[in-house]
Motif scaffolding. Sequence first.
Motif, PDB file in Angstrom:
ATOM      1  N   VAL A 155       9.052   6.347  10.454  1.00 47.73           N
ATOM      2  CA  VAL A 155       9.943   7.486  10.209  1.00 47.73           C
ATOM      3  C   VAL A 155       9.768   8.002   8.786  1.00 47.73           C
ATOM      4  N   ILE A 156       9.637   7.094   7.819  1.00 45.96           N
ATOM      5  CA  ILE A 156       9.553   7.489   6.414  1.00 45.96           C
ATOM      6  C   ILE A 156       8.226   8.170   6.102  1.00 45.96           C
ATOM      7  N   PHE A 157       7.136   7.626   6.614  1.00 50.21           N
ATOM      8  CA  PHE A 157       5.824   8.022   6.126  1.00 50.21           C
ATOM      9  C   PHE A 157       4.996   8.818   7.129  1.00 50.21           C
ATOM     10  N   LEU A 158       5.122   8.563   8.421  1.00 53.07           N
ATOM     11  CA  LEU A 158       4.228   9.161   9.403  1.00 53.07           C
ATOM     12  C   LEU A 158       4.877  10.230  10.279  1.00 53.07           C
ATOM     13  N   ALA A 159       6.190  10.163  10.455  1.00 62.16           N
ATOM     14  CA  ALA A 159       6.848  11.043  11.431  1.00 62.16           C
ATOM     15  C   ALA A 159       6.658  12.516  11.095  1.00 62.16           C
ATOM     16  N   ASP A 160       6.752  12.883   9.810  1.00 61.36           N
ATOM     17  CA  ASP A 160       6.596  14.291   9.435  1.00 61.36           C
ATOM     18  C   ASP A 160       5.213  14.819   9.790  1.00 61.36           C
ATOM     19  N   PHE A 161       4.221  13.981   9.671  1.00 62.16           N
ATOM     20  CA  PHE A 161       2.850  14.419   9.964  1.00 62.16           C
ATOM     21  C   PHE A 161       2.661  14.659  11.457  1.00 62.16           C
ATOM     22  N   SER A 169       0.823  -1.210   0.000  1.00 64.19           N
ATOM     23  CA  SER A 169       0.000   0.000   0.000  1.00 64.19           C
ATOM     24  C   SER A 169       0.856   1.258   0.000  1.00 64.19           C
ATOM     25  N   LEU A 170       1.990   1.227   0.692  1.00 65.21           N
ATOM     26  CA  LEU A 170       2.875   2.387   0.685  1.00 65.21           C
ATOM     27  C   LEU A 170       3.422   2.638  -0.716  1.00 65.21           C
ATOM     28  N   LEU A 171       3.828   1.568  -1.396  1.00 66.32           N
ATOM     29  CA  LEU A 171       4.313   1.714  -2.775  1.00 66.32           C
ATOM     30  C   LEU A 171       3.203   2.207  -3.692  1.00 66.32           C
ATOM     31  N   ALA A 172       2.015   1.603  -3.575  1.00 63.79           N
ATOM     32  CA  ALA A 172       0.893   1.995  -4.429  1.00 63.79           C
ATOM     33  C   ALA A 172       0.507   3.450  -4.186  1.00 63.79           C
ATOM     34  N   PHE A 173       0.583   3.884  -2.941  1.00 62.19           N
ATOM     35  CA  PHE A 173       0.227   5.266  -2.621  1.00 62.19           C
ATOM     36  C   PHE A 173       1.265   6.246  -3.164  1.00 62.19           C
ATOM     37  N   PRO A 213      13.760  12.565  -1.465  1.00 61.17           N
ATOM     38  CA  PRO A 213      14.915  11.654  -1.421  1.00 61.17           C
ATOM     39  C   PRO A 213      14.734  10.504  -0.444  1.00 61.17           C
ATOM     40  N   VAL A 214      13.959  10.744   0.637  1.00 64.57           N
ATOM     41  CA  VAL A 214      13.772   9.693   1.637  1.00 64.57           C
ATOM     42  C   VAL A 214      13.045   8.495   1.037  1.00 64.57           C
ATOM     43  N   PHE A 215      12.238   8.733  -0.003  1.00 69.74           N
ATOM     44  CA  PHE A 215      11.543   7.630  -0.667  1.00 69.74           C
ATOM     45  C   PHE A 215      12.538   6.666  -1.301  1.00 69.74           C
ATOM     46  N   TYR A 216      13.587   7.197  -1.916  1.00 71.02           N
ATOM     47  CA  TYR A 216      14.581   6.337  -2.552  1.00 71.02           C
ATOM     48  C   TYR A 216      15.456   5.632  -1.519  1.00 71.02           C
ATOM     49  N   ASN A 217      15.646   6.266  -0.377  1.00 70.99           N
ATOM     50  CA  ASN A 217      16.347   5.575   0.708  1.00 70.99           C
ATOM     51  C   ASN A 217      15.543   4.369   1.172  1.00 70.99           C
ATOM     52  N   TYR A 218      14.236   4.557   1.292  1.00 71.75           N
ATOM     53  CA  TYR A 218      13.351   3.452   1.675  1.00 71.75           C
ATOM     54  C   TYR A 218      13.408   2.327   0.642  1.00 71.75           C
ATOM     55  N   ILE A 219      13.294   2.672  -0.624  1.00 75.13           N
ATOM     56  CA  ILE A 219      13.319   1.662  -1.690  1.00 75.13           C
ATOM     57  C   ILE A 219      14.662   0.939  -1.714  1.00 75.13           C
ATOM     58  N   SER A 220      15.744   1.677  -1.523  1.00 74.34           N
ATOM     59  CA  SER A 220      17.078   1.066  -1.546  1.00 74.34           C
ATOM     60  C   SER A 220      17.247   0.071  -0.403  1.00 74.34           C
ATOM     61  N   VAL A 221      16.802   0.457   0.795  1.00 76.32           N
ATOM     62  CA  VAL A 221      16.918  -0.435   1.950  1.00 76.32           C
ATOM     63  C   VAL A 221      16.090  -1.703   1.742  1.00 76.32           C
ATOM     64  N   MET A 222      14.847  -1.542   1.257  1.00 74.40           N
ATOM     65  CA  MET A 222      13.978  -2.700   1.057  1.00 74.40           C
ATOM     66  C   MET A 222      14.494  -3.601  -0.062  1.00 74.40           C
ATOM     67  N   PHE A 223      15.070  -3.005  -1.096  1.00 75.42           N
ATOM     68  CA  PHE A 223      15.673  -3.809  -2.169  1.00 75.42           C
ATOM     69  C   PHE A 223      16.840  -4.621  -1.626  1.00 75.42           C
ATOM     70  N   LEU A 224      17.698  -3.991  -0.835  1.00 77.47           N
ATOM     71  CA  LEU A 224      18.854  -4.687  -0.280  1.00 77.47           C
ATOM     72  C   LEU A 224      18.417  -5.808   0.659  1.00 77.47           C
ATOM     73  N   MET A 227      13.711   2.843 -12.466  1.00 74.46           N
ATOM     74  CA  MET A 227      12.886   3.913 -13.029  1.00 74.46           C
ATOM     75  C   MET A 227      13.447   5.284 -12.691  1.00 74.46           C
ATOM     76  N   HIS A 228      14.132   5.377 -11.575  1.00 67.42           N
ATOM     77  CA  HIS A 228      14.692   6.659 -11.161  1.00 67.42           C
ATOM     78  C   HIS A 228      15.723   7.175 -12.157  1.00 67.42           C
ATOM     79  N   HIS A 229      16.305   6.301 -12.953  1.00 65.85           N
ATOM     80  CA  HIS A 229      17.340   6.681 -13.918  1.00 65.85           C
ATOM     81  C   HIS A 229      16.815   6.668 -15.348  1.00 65.85           C
TER      82      HIS A 229
END
Length: 297
Positions: A264-270, A122-126, A213-224, A200-202
Amino acid sequence: MRKLEEIGENISLSLSPASDFSARLSSSWIFECHGLWYNLALIFSSALFIAFLTLRAKKSFSKLVNGWSYIMISYYGIVWIVSVLNLAWCVFQAWQCTPGKELAWNILSLFTTSGMLFLEVSLLAFLLQGNHASGLEALTRTFVISGIIVGADLLLKAISLFGFGVPLFIDGDETNGVKWGLWVVHKLLLTIVYGLILFMHHTRWRERLPARPVFYNYISVMFLLNAIALFACMLIVTGAGFGFWLYNLTTICYHSLYLPFLYVIFLADFFQEEDLHLENAYYSEMKDAGFFDEDWD
């Protein structure tokens, strides 16, 4: 001589409660299956995150009521539900090694992993909806897509568990090729999805992705993480003992760190303090207006 024997018997009787306690402690649920440190790593981090959510619950609830964001209200509620499920999953690890508890463990594992996968999907879809992701319509669209994907995953796992008897969530069996083959496919699909988003980022489709940028940090961590888990499963299939250790490490990282990471990625700022939020907003506006360009000259 008889007195010495009586003294010896009394000493042995006095020590027996201590030995019984030691035996009970060594066979306690927290020592079973994967051992003390594995269980403590899972339980401590999961309980700590629940405590964090509890301490901030009043302020978070007030922020949700004032902000009245359908998306944030929904995700905050789901994070709470999944966090409780995940804590129960961490606490009851001994069920997978206890005769008669296999069914309860499989059901708990099925709902816990499905809940965490729902958050992932759902986070990716959103986020992939970009600027169109706002309001009740975006939330409905996101949950429908996520529900279909997670529902299919849950159905396939349930068929494997209860239809074919594949011990998907029993970690003691390292020789079941069907089980680890299924996990290879599961981790491979997740790795491909996260890898494609990074790719897709490239490309020219990068404008469709979020600019944060934090979105790509999230994607990178989950990919790894998924790539390492995939590698571990493949090692187990080939019979390498190191693979099971590596797989357990990825399991600890996922179940102990993913939910705080998501927060931290999705809710902390709110949920951050209003003054800090305004300060960051003013800084962003000034930066966009070019006030800090001279600092780079």
